[in-house]
Motif scaffolding. Structure first.
Motif, PDB file in Angstrom:
ATOM      1  N   VAL A   1      27.723  42.296  42.690  1.00 34.87           N
ATOM      2  CA  VAL A   1      28.749  41.736  41.805  1.00 34.87           C
ATOM      3  C   VAL A   1      29.576  40.688  42.541  1.00 34.87           C
ATOM      4  N   ALA A   2      29.875  40.930  43.820  1.00 38.16           N
ATOM      5  CA  ALA A   2      30.636  39.954  44.602  1.00 38.16           C
ATOM      6  C   ALA A   2      29.874  38.642  44.723  1.00 38.16           C
ATOM      7  N   GLU A   3      28.575  38.723  44.991  1.00 44.98           N
ATOM      8  CA  GLU A   3      27.772  37.507  45.084  1.00 44.98           C
ATOM      9  C   GLU A   3      27.686  36.812  43.734  1.00 44.98           C
ATOM     10  N   ALA A   4      27.597  37.597  42.666  1.00 49.40           N
ATOM     11  CA  ALA A   4      27.598  37.003  41.328  1.00 49.40           C
ATOM     12  C   ALA A   4      28.902  36.252  41.074  1.00 49.40           C
ATOM     13  N   GLY A   5      30.025  36.830  41.511  1.00 52.75           N
ATOM     14  CA  GLY A   5      31.304  36.145  41.360  1.00 52.75           C
ATOM     15  C   GLY A   5      31.333  34.833  42.105  1.00 52.75           C
ATOM     16  N   ARG A   6      30.777  34.825  43.319  1.00 52.58           N
ATOM     17  CA  ARG A   6      30.745  33.573  44.081  1.00 52.58           C
ATOM     18  C   ARG A   6      29.906  32.518  43.373  1.00 52.58           C
ATOM     19  N   LEU A   7      28.756  32.926  42.861  1.00 48.87           N
ATOM     20  CA  LEU A   7      27.876  31.977  42.174  1.00 48.87           C
ATOM     21  C   LEU A   7      28.511  31.458  40.888  1.00 48.87           C
ATOM     22  N   LEU A   8      29.252  32.308  40.205  1.00 49.24           N
ATOM     23  CA  LEU A   8      29.959  31.859  38.997  1.00 49.24           C
ATOM     24  C   LEU A   8      31.014  30.811  39.326  1.00 49.24           C
ATOM     25  N   LEU A   9      31.677  30.977  40.480  1.00 44.47           N
ATOM     26  CA  LEU A   9      32.725  30.038  40.880  1.00 44.47           C
ATOM     27  C   LEU A   9      32.165  28.752  41.477  1.00 44.47           C
TER      28      LEU A   9
ATOM     29  N   GLY B   1      31.426  35.453  31.894  1.00 45.58           N
ATOM     30  CA  GLY B   1      31.886  34.211  31.281  1.00 45.58           C
ATOM     31  C   GLY B   1      33.391  34.047  31.380  1.00 45.58           C
ATOM     32  N   GLN B   2      34.136  35.117  31.143  1.00 40.18           N
ATOM     33  CA  GLN B   2      35.594  35.061  31.264  1.00 40.18           C
ATOM     34  C   GLN B   2      36.019  34.796  32.703  1.00 40.18           C
ATOM     35  N   TYR B   3      35.296  35.382  33.653  1.00 40.04           N
ATOM     36  CA  TYR B   3      35.602  35.201  35.077  1.00 40.04           C
ATOM     37  C   TYR B   3      35.478  33.728  35.456  1.00 40.04           C
ATOM     38  N   ARG B   4      34.406  33.089  35.024  1.00 42.24           N
ATOM     39  CA  ARG B   4      34.210  31.664  35.325  1.00 42.24           C
ATOM     40  C   ARG B   4      35.268  30.811  34.641  1.00 42.24           C
ATOM     41  N   ALA B   5      35.550  31.096  33.377  1.00 41.89           N
ATOM     42  CA  ALA B   5      36.539  30.322  32.633  1.00 41.89           C
ATOM     43  C   ALA B   5      37.927  30.482  33.243  1.00 41.89           C
ATOM     44  N   HIS B   6      38.269  31.700  33.660  1.00 40.07           N
ATOM     45  CA  HIS B   6      39.578  31.953  34.265  1.00 40.07           C
ATOM     46  C   HIS B   6      39.741  31.151  35.552  1.00 40.07           C
TER      47      HIS B   6
END
Length: 299
Positions: free
Chosen positions: A248-256, A290-295
């Motif tokens: 999940v952490a790596e997914a967050g990085r890729l989203l950002l 999607g919300q994480y990236r938009a935020h």
């Protein structure tokens, strides 16, 4: 740029030219060499004064952005990487230096607390550092103390370090950076715990693969039940919780840091279906991908 390419263990420091190699603290004027796609960790503490713009900071199971002048303290064995922006003309494989850095060892601090009650005032700070800590408004002060550490030797140098540590412990304007701490090993780590630390390196290098409890137990030369007990003792989490947290952490990085589609990120970080990915992401991040990236784009 996938972060699972390797985990770099930095037990030794690249010391300032005037440092005593036996000293428990080392000043790196050019910071640490940051390599793209490579998590780093160390067995002591790193105090960073960020000096260059960067794309994102990957610390534990979270992704952050810091402005130049930010002060960040990272504790033992907490995986991290700061992806600094490159000057024009630098190749994709170039190594970047984007922070001034003071490293200091964990064990001397812990042992010192046994003999010097004054040092115990730093205990809460060091415990917070296991999650990573960012301080606001301390950039100029830390830069001044770094210069004092560089210029002084002997007890005067130790005095500068003690003053810096005191100012960090007194700061109330800080935030922790990772939701899960990396546990600090006790002095005299057992053989079974040593197996777990080697297995942690293996997991952090291969977490996008289809790792199972049987796989990692065999790697650690332990039975699944013994591995599970030791793993929880060292990390505070089950193997599955730890693995999902890394993904999940790596997914967050890729989203950002990329414009990849959520479905592509899901499979890239090791999940085998989008519904499972969305469920774990929302549980850990309190919002959808999607919300994480938009935020992040609104910040």
């Amino acid at each position: 740029m996938a972060m699972n390419a390797a985990v770099q263990d930095e037990a030794t420091a690249f010391a300032h030219e005037g440092d005593d190699p036996q000293s428990f603290m080392h000043l790196l004027e050019q910071g640490a060499p940051w390599q793209p796609g490579r998590l780093r960790y160390h067995h002591g503490y790193e105090l960073h004064l960020i000096t260059a713009p960067h794309e994102c900071a990957y610390i534990g199971d979270e992704v952050h952005r810091f402005a130049p002048g930010s002060v960040v303290l990272i504790g033992p064995r907490l995986p991290h990487n700061l992806v600094f922006m490159r000057a024009q003309g630098n190749s994709a494989a170039a190594v970047m230096h984007g922070s001034l850095l003071l490293r200091f060892s964990d064990e001397p601090m812990r042992r010192g607390m046994e003999f010097f009650p004054e040092l115990r005032k730093a205990h809460a700070l060091l415990e917070r550092a296991r999650r990573g800590v960012a301080f606001a408004g301390l950039g100029e002060l830390v830069a001044k103390r770094f210069q004092g550490v560089k210029a002084q030797g002997g007890l005067a140098r130790l005095s500068e370090f003690a003053a810096l540590l005191h100012e960090l412990t007194q700061s109330t304007d800080y935030r922790t950076l990772s939701s899960q701490p990396c546990r600090t090993p006790a002095c005299g780590t057992s053989a079974s715990s040593a197996h777990i630390y080697r297995t942690l390196d293996h997991i952090q290098s291969n977490y996008t693969d289809a790792l199972t409890l049987m796989d990692v137990s065999a790697f650690a030369h332990l039975t699944p039940s013994a591995f599970s007990r030791q793993f929880r003792k060292v990390t505070g989490r089950t193997f599955t919780e730890f693995l999902v947290g890394l993904r999940v952490a790596e997914a967050g990085r890729l989203l950002l840091c990329t414009r990849k589609q959520v479905s592509s990120i899901c499979y890239e970080v090791g999940f085998n279906n989008i519904s499972n990915f969305n469920r774990h992401f929302r549980r850990l991040k309190k919002m959808t991908p999607g919300q994480y990236r938009a935020h992040a784009e609104l910040e």
